[in-house]
Design a protein around this motif. Structure first.
Motif, short mmCIF file in Angstrom:
data_model
loop_
_atom_site.label_atom_id
_atom_site.label_comp_id
_atom_site.label_asym_id
_atom_site.label_seq_id
_atom_site.Cartn_x
_atom_site.Cartn_y
_atom_site.Cartn_z
N LYS A 175 29.31 -21.95 68.85
CA LYS A 175 29.79 -23.04 67.99
C LYS A 175 30.15 -24.29 68.79
CE LYS A 175 32.73 -20.18 65.76
NZ LYS A 175 32.18 -18.83 65.94
N SER A 176 30.48 -24.10 70.07
CA SER A 176 30.90 -25.26 70.86
C SER A 176 29.86 -25.69 71.88
CB SER A 176 32.23 -24.94 71.56
OG SER A 176 32.11 -23.76 72.32
N VAL A 177 28.67 -25.10 71.83
CA VAL A 177 27.67 -25.37 72.87
C VAL A 177 27.28 -26.86 72.93
CG1 VAL A 177 25.61 -24.80 71.48
CG2 VAL A 177 25.55 -24.54 73.94
N ASP A 178 27.19 -27.52 71.78
CA ASP A 178 26.76 -28.92 71.77
C ASP A 178 27.67 -29.83 72.60
OD1 ASP A 178 24.67 -28.16 70.27
OD2 ASP A 178 25.22 -29.24 68.45
N VAL A 199 22.82 -29.38 83.04
CA VAL A 199 21.43 -29.69 83.40
C VAL A 199 20.45 -28.75 82.71
CG1 VAL A 199 21.98 -30.76 85.62
CG2 VAL A 199 21.54 -28.28 85.52
N ALA A 200 20.95 -27.65 82.16
CA ALA A 200 20.08 -26.73 81.43
C ALA A 200 20.93 -25.89 80.48
CB ALA A 200 19.32 -25.81 82.39
N TYR A 201 20.26 -25.38 79.42
CA TYR A 201 20.93 -24.54 78.43
C TYR A 201 20.20 -23.20 78.39
CZ TYR A 201 21.99 -22.89 73.63
OH TYR A 201 22.34 -22.14 72.53
N ILE A 202 20.93 -22.15 78.72
CA ILE A 202 20.36 -20.81 78.65
C ILE A 202 20.70 -20.25 77.26
CG2 ILE A 202 20.29 -18.49 79.64
CD1 ILE A 202 21.25 -19.66 82.28
N ALA A 203 19.68 -20.02 76.45
CA ALA A 203 19.91 -19.60 75.07
C ALA A 203 19.72 -18.10 74.89
CB ALA A 203 18.97 -20.35 74.13
N ILE A 204 20.66 -17.48 74.17
CA ILE A 204 20.53 -16.05 73.85
C ILE A 204 20.41 -15.91 72.34
CG2 ILE A 204 21.53 -13.78 74.31
CD1 ILE A 204 23.19 -15.05 76.44
N THR A 205 20.33 -17.04 71.67
CA THR A 205 20.12 -17.03 70.23
C THR A 205 18.91 -17.93 69.96
OG1 THR A 205 21.54 -18.96 69.99
CG2 THR A 205 22.58 -16.81 69.74
N LYS A 206 18.43 -17.84 68.74
CA LYS A 206 17.29 -18.66 68.39
C LYS A 206 17.69 -20.14 68.41
CE LYS A 206 13.57 -18.96 65.13
NZ LYS A 206 13.27 -19.12 63.74
#
Lengths: 162, 92
Positions: free
Chosen positions: B41-44, B51-58
Motif C-alpha cells: 500500500k505504501s510502495v508508491d 532505482v528499481a522496484y522488485i515486485a512480488i505481486t502483479k
C-alpha cells in the motif's frame, strides 16, 4: 520458537477432497478456528488476500501454494501441511493470470510482520527453507508417497534446514 | 548507497524473504545498493527515491524505474537474469 515446532500433527491434512480453492479455505479455516489457531475473521481474510495476491509458486517438480493471511487473524503460529486428493486451480504469485494445478499446500500462520524485527526474521528464514526444499525431487517424492499423516509429518520434518 | 524497494501483499513474509536474499547477493557482488521491504500500500511513496522496484505481486501500473520479478529470487528460477537487471539499474 523453532520452525519445526510450528508443524503440528493435528494440522496435517492428507488426501483431502475439495472441489476448489474456496472449499479448501472454508474447510481449513473451520479446522483452524476449532483448534484455536486463528480467529473467526481468518476465513474471509485468507480468501480476500489470496484473491488479491495469489500464492502458488511455479516450482518444479510440482507447484506449491503458500497461502497466508495478515497476522492480526492469527492466535498461535502454525504451518498447516496439506496434500489434496485431486489438484485444484491456484493462481501464480505475482502473475495472477497464470493458473496451476495445486495438490501441495503449506498454509502459513505468522505473527508479526513489518517493524517486528524478531518475528519477521524467522519468517524469512522459514520461507527460504521451504522454497528450497520444494524444489528437491527427493523431498517431494516423500510427500507424494506418504501413506499416513505420520509419514507425511516425517517427510516434512526431514526437510533440510527445518 | 542506492535504494531498491520490494513489496508484497501482506508484508508478512515474501517481501522480507526476497529482501534478505537480494541484500546478500548485492553484498557478495559488491553492488552499492540496499533493499527496503515495504507494504504494497505504501510502495508508491518509495518509488521516487529508488532505482528499481522488485515486485512480488502483479504490477498493473507503469513505473518510471525498472520493475524486477521478485519470485525469481524466492524460487531461484531465472534469478541470474533478474539480478543482472537489478545491477544494471543500480549502475545506470
Amino acid at each position: 520458537m523453532a520452525h519445526r515446532d510450528t508443524i503440528y500433527r493435528e494440522l496435517i491434512q492428507l488426501d483431502w477432497e475439495v472441489a476448489d480453492q474456496t472449499e479448501f479455505f472454508d474447510k481449513m479455516a473451520a479446522k483452524l478456528v476449532e483448534l484455536g489457531y486463528v480467529k473467526e475473521t481468518f476465513a474471509d481474510a485468507i480468501k480476500t488476500r489470496e484473491a488479491n495476491f495469489p500464492t502458488a509458486l511455479p516450482v518444479e517438480p510440482f507447484p506449491v501454494a503458500i497461502p497466508h493471511a495478515d497476522p492480526q487473524h492469527i492466535i498461535k503460529p502454525f504451518i498447516a501441511c496439506t496434500r489434496l486428493k485431486n489438484p485444484v486451480k491456484w493462481c501464480e504469485m505475482a502473475n495472477n493470470d497464470e493458473e496451476h494445478d495445486v495438490k501441495f499446500i503449506f498454509m502459513l500462520g505468522f505473527l508479526g510482520g513489518h517493524g517486528d524485527a524478531d518475528g519477521s526474521n524467522e519468517h524469512v528464514e522459514l520461507l527460504q527453507i521451504l522454497v528450497m526444499n520444494f524444489q528437491k525431487p527427493e523431498v517431494m517424492d516423500r510427500l507424494v508417497n506418504a501413506k499416513t499423516e505420520d509419514e507425511y509429518m516425517e517427510a516434512v520434518l526431514s526437510m533440510e534446514g527445518l | 548507497m542506492k535504494q531498491i524497494v520490494v513489496a508484497c501483499g501482506s508484508g508478512v513474509a515474501t517481501s522480507q524473504t526476497v529482501a534478505s536474499k537480494v541484500n546478500r547477493l548485492l553484498k557478495e557482488n559488491n553492488v552499492p545498493a540496499e533493499v527496503l521491504a515495504v507494504d504494497i500500500k505504501s510502495v508508491d511513496r518509495y518509488i521516487p527515491s529508488s532505482v528499481a522496484y522488485i515486485a512480488i505481486t502483479k504490477v498493473d501500473k507503469e513505473y518510471p524505474i525498472p520493475v524486477i520479478n521478485g519470485i525469481a529470487f524466492l524460487t531461484g528460477v531465472g534469478q541470474d537474469a533478474e539480478f543482472k537487471k537489478l545491477v544494471d539499474a543500480v549502475n545506470a
